[in-house]
Design an enzyme around this catalytic site. Structure first.
Site, short mmCIF file in Angstrom:
data_model
loop_
_atom_site.label_atom_id
_atom_site.label_comp_id
_atom_site.label_asym_id
_atom_site.label_seq_id
_atom_site.Cartn_x
_atom_site.Cartn_y
_atom_site.Cartn_z
N GLN A 146 -5.03 -1.45 9.59
CA GLN A 146 -4.93 -2.80 9.02
C GLN A 146 -5.57 -3.82 9.97
OE1 GLN A 146 -3.46 -3.55 5.91
NE2 GLN A 146 -4.36 -5.56 6.29
N ASP A 205 -11.49 2.96 3.98
CA ASP A 205 -11.92 1.56 3.91
C ASP A 205 -13.44 1.46 3.76
OD1 ASP A 205 -10.07 -0.48 3.82
OD2 ASP A 205 -9.71 -0.51 5.98
N LYS A 215 0.84 -1.21 0.00
CA LYS A 215 0.00 0.00 0.00
C LYS A 215 0.87 1.25 0.00
CE LYS A 215 -3.89 -2.22 2.25
NZ LYS A 215 -4.42 -2.73 3.52
#
Ligand code: NAP
Length: 314
Positions: free
Chosen positions: A110, A133, A66
């Protein structure tokens, strides 16, 4: 655009491969173009902060990828690495700081988190406008009620692939296997907004194979290696395999452990009209959509119209 999802493609041919790597590269190019334009016209450089708690090896790899792809797109990348012993209060302090930081437009924590930290408390703490997200209840609510908000990356990536390879989804029968907040539920919402007739199946569903065989579009996100066999698939259907499972082959095979999807690719490819491989299907789309969401979030925070990504918008 080519229509692949009807039951008319015939079962004698092998399915067309849905190339997630190629589509993801196009999305990243569009994002990089947008980032350059934002910097030039508005002096704005989108920033993405990724928080990693602990040292899970798979999460390490995701976070590294990422960061690299964020920088390659011309954005700022912030990595916050915390020990596995971090308390929930300590993690929340970091989130409060990132929420207030004007150079950070997107925040991703995460998952999974260590046991002492409650995931919902962390997701609730992220400012909804920075929740790239798309897991905050404000964003899940906006998606369900209005088809707007920040859309979770993996289902958004699946939808982009469907739009590229199938085209108009209206009226098609879609079956989503899995009802997680990360994939299954938002996927079903997106497909409803595309006017599909949607069935959501899960571990309590009776006669799963029969449900699958009804699908023009079959999206599988269950985390069960190669469970879905070719004879569960309607001839000509489009199959999106979200699953990522690491399996060990028998020692006699001499191979290393490898990644497989939730679909038994070898039998499914003989029946489906189009199918995503694992790896190289949905996986690359997830990070590309994260970059796209960060740009969209940065634009929204600055009152800028997020055009230029239109080709790949849901
Ligand atoms: P999850 O939270 O564990 O949810 C799994 C879902 O599958 C649940 O709804 C569960 O039903 C259902 N399920 C499990 N076993 C089943 C069975 N035998 N038959 C029918 N339904 C079954 O998983 P997730 O986070 O959605 O992830 C699913 C898969 O996608 C995993 O392999 C994951 O690694 C992968 N994934 C890939 C990406 C990517 O970027 N490509 C992103 C996210 C996830 P219940 O609700 O009844 O328990």
């Amino acid at each position: 655009m080519e229509s692949m999802s009807g039951a008319d493609a015939g079962s004698a041919k092998r399915a067309r491969l849905i190339d997630g790597r190629a589509t993801a590269a196009k999305v990243r190019t569009a994002v990089a173009r947008q980032v350059a334009g934002l910097s030039e016209r508005h002096g704005l450089i989108p920033g993405l902060a990724v928080v990693l708690v602990g040292d899970d090896p798979a999460s390490e790899i995701y976070v590294r990828n990422k960061g690299r792809q964020t920088r390659e797109a011309g954005m700022r990348s912030f990595e916050i690495r915390l020990p596995a012993t971090t308390s929930q209060a300590e993690l929340l302090e970091h989130i409060v700081r990132l929420n207030a930081d004007p150079t950070v437009h997107g925040i991703l924590v995460q998952l999974p988190l260590p046991r002492q930290i409650e995931e919902p408390a962390v997701i609730d703490a992220i400012a909804p406008e920075k929740d790239v997200d798309g897991f905050h209840v404000i964003n899940t609510g906006l998606l369900a009620a209005r088809g707007t908000g920040i859309i979770p990356c993996t289902p958004l990536g699946c939808l982009m692939l469907l739009k590229e390879y199938v085209g108009d989804l209206s009226g098609l029968r879609a079956v989503v296997l899995g009802r997680s907040n990360i994939v299954g539920k938002p996927m079903s919402q997106l497909l409803l907004h595309e006017h599909c007739t949607v069935t959501v199946a899960h571990s309590r569903t009776r006669n799963l194979a029969e449900e699958c065989r009804r699908a023009d579009i079959l999206i599988v996100a269950i985390g069960q290696p190669r469970l879905i066999k070719g004879d569960w698939i309607r001839p000509g259907a489009t199959v999106i395999d979200v699953g990522i499972n690491r399996i060990s082959l028998p020692a006699s095979d001499g191979s290393r452990p490898r990644l497989v999807g939730d679909v038994d690719f070898d039998s499914a490819v003989q029946v489906a009209g189009a199918i995503t491989p694992v790896p190289g299907g949905v996986g690359p789309m997830t990070i590309a959509c994260l970059l796209r969401n960060t740009v969209v979030a940065a634009c929204a925070q600055h009152g800028i119209d997020a055009d230029g990504l239109a080709d790949f918008d849901a």
